[in-house]
Design a protein around this motif. Structure first.
Motif, short mmCIF file in Angstrom:
data_model
loop_
_atom_site.label_atom_id
_atom_site.label_comp_id
_atom_site.label_asym_id
_atom_site.label_seq_id
_atom_site.Cartn_x
_atom_site.Cartn_y
_atom_site.Cartn_z
N MET A 1 0.83 -1.18 0.00
CA MET A 1 0.00 0.00 0.00
C MET A 1 0.88 1.24 0.00
N SER A 2 0.52 2.22 -0.77
CA SER A 2 1.28 3.46 -0.89
C SER A 2 1.18 4.28 0.38
N ALA A 3 2.28 4.90 0.75
CA ALA A 3 2.28 5.78 1.92
C ALA A 3 1.69 7.15 1.57
N VAL A 4 1.40 7.36 0.30
CA VAL A 4 0.87 8.63 -0.17
C VAL A 4 -0.65 8.55 -0.22
N ALA A 5 -1.30 9.49 0.44
CA ALA A 5 -2.76 9.56 0.41
C ALA A 5 -3.17 10.48 -0.73
N ARG A 6 -4.00 9.99 -1.60
CA ARG A 6 -4.50 10.80 -2.71
C ARG A 6 -5.71 11.61 -2.25
N VAL A 7 -5.67 12.89 -2.60
CA VAL A 7 -6.75 13.79 -2.20
C VAL A 7 -7.40 14.34 -3.46
N ALA A 8 -8.66 14.02 -3.65
CA ALA A 8 -9.42 14.52 -4.79
C ALA A 8 -9.95 15.91 -4.44
N ILE A 9 -9.68 16.87 -5.33
CA ILE A 9 -10.22 18.22 -5.18
C ILE A 9 -11.25 18.38 -6.30
N LEU A 10 -12.51 18.37 -5.95
CA LEU A 10 -13.58 18.41 -6.92
C LEU A 10 -14.38 19.70 -6.78
N GLY A 11 -15.11 20.03 -7.82
CA GLY A 11 -15.98 21.19 -7.78
C GLY A 11 -16.31 21.64 -9.18
N ALA A 12 -17.30 22.48 -9.27
CA ALA A 12 -17.71 23.03 -10.55
C ALA A 12 -16.69 24.07 -11.01
N GLU A 13 -16.94 24.63 -12.17
CA GLU A 13 -16.04 25.65 -12.72
C GLU A 13 -15.99 26.87 -11.82
N SER A 14 -14.84 27.51 -11.80
CA SER A 14 -14.66 28.78 -11.08
C SER A 14 -14.97 28.66 -9.58
N THR A 15 -14.50 27.55 -8.98
CA THR A 15 -14.67 27.38 -7.54
C THR A 15 -13.34 27.31 -6.81
N GLY A 16 -12.24 27.56 -7.51
CA GLY A 16 -10.94 27.63 -6.85
C GLY A 16 -10.23 26.31 -6.66
N LYS A 17 -10.59 25.27 -7.43
CA LYS A 17 -9.95 23.96 -7.28
C LYS A 17 -8.45 24.01 -7.54
N SER A 18 -8.06 24.64 -8.62
CA SER A 18 -6.64 24.69 -8.98
C SER A 18 -5.85 25.49 -7.95
N THR A 19 -6.39 26.62 -7.54
CA THR A 19 -5.72 27.45 -6.54
C THR A 19 -5.56 26.67 -5.24
N LEU A 20 -6.61 25.98 -4.83
CA LEU A 20 -6.56 25.20 -3.60
C LEU A 20 -5.58 24.03 -3.73
N SER A 21 -5.62 23.33 -4.85
CA SER A 21 -4.72 22.19 -5.05
C SER A 21 -3.26 22.62 -4.96
N GLU A 22 -2.93 23.69 -5.64
CA GLU A 22 -1.55 24.18 -5.63
C GLU A 22 -1.15 24.66 -4.22
N ALA A 23 -2.04 25.37 -3.56
CA ALA A 23 -1.74 25.87 -2.22
C ALA A 23 -1.56 24.73 -1.21
N LEU A 24 -2.39 23.70 -1.31
CA LEU A 24 -2.24 22.55 -0.42
C LEU A 24 -0.93 21.82 -0.68
N ALA A 25 -0.56 21.68 -1.95
CA ALA A 25 0.72 21.03 -2.28
C ALA A 25 1.88 21.82 -1.69
N MET A 26 1.83 23.13 -1.79
CA MET A 26 2.89 23.95 -1.20
C MET A 26 2.89 23.83 0.32
N TYR A 27 1.73 23.88 0.92
CA TYR A 27 1.61 23.82 2.37
C TYR A 27 2.15 22.50 2.92
#
Length: 174
Positions: A1-27
């Motif tokens: 089993m992978s030690a990496v937990a996959r986190v799905a960031i879902l949502g409709a258009e213009s809800t900040g998914k990409s911004t949140l995904s990138e910010a979480l990766a940095m954090y």
């Protein structure tokens, strides 16, 4: 089993998914998988057709699989095949059998859903309207509930969303 937990960031258009995904990766000092659909639209110069949906979702998953070896602790996935399936239902009223099978394998440790509470912003070919955004959001939440997929609805600005995600994912490593 992978030690990496996959986190799905879902949502409709213009809800900040990409911004949140990138910010979480940095954090969390890890990597994220950008939404392939954006690249598809940019390179093809058009919105996808129904027959493109499976190919787009499959490429998203391929990129996710490639990124997992570079991730530490979490891999943030800016959309998944499930989201592509929801959009297929929105635009064509059906989901291709191959796409449905791919979307059924929603095997993420966490699913975060971006609320449609940010200002709607037009973005060329990729954005329709706030009414479509609200409709897609309802379809997504209904789909997750029908499939018994637990999810956390994140709301507010980026800092608020980051705090809500951290409440679920835990603190970053020191």
């Amino acid at each position: 089993m992978s030690a990496v937990a996959r986190v799905a960031i879902l949502g409709a258009e213009s809800t900040g998914k990409s911004t949140l995904s990138e910010a979480l990766a940095m954090y969390y000092d890890t990597v994220w998988v950008p939404e392939y659909l954006r690249e598809f639209v940019d390179t093809q110069g058009r919105v996808p057709r129904e027959e493109d949906q499976y190919v787009i979702a499959l490429e998203q998953r391929v990129r996710e699989e490639a990124a997992v070896s570079q991730a530490t602790r979490f891999l943030f996935c800016d959309t998944t095949p499930l989201m592509t399936a929801v959009y297929s239902l929105q635009y064509w009223g059906r989901i291709d059998a191959q796409l449905a099978a791919l979307a059924a394998s929603h095997d993420y440790a966490f699913t975060l859903v971006s609320a449609p509470d940010l200002p709607w912003e037009p973005d060329g070919l990729m954005r329709d309207s706030d009414a479509v955004r609200q409709s897609v959001h309802r379809m997504l939440v209904d789909t997750l509930e029908k499939r018994d997929i637990p999810f956390i609805l994140v709301r507010g600005g980026l800092e608020s969303r980051l705090r809500q995600a951290e409440d679920v994912l835990g603190p970053r490593a020191i």
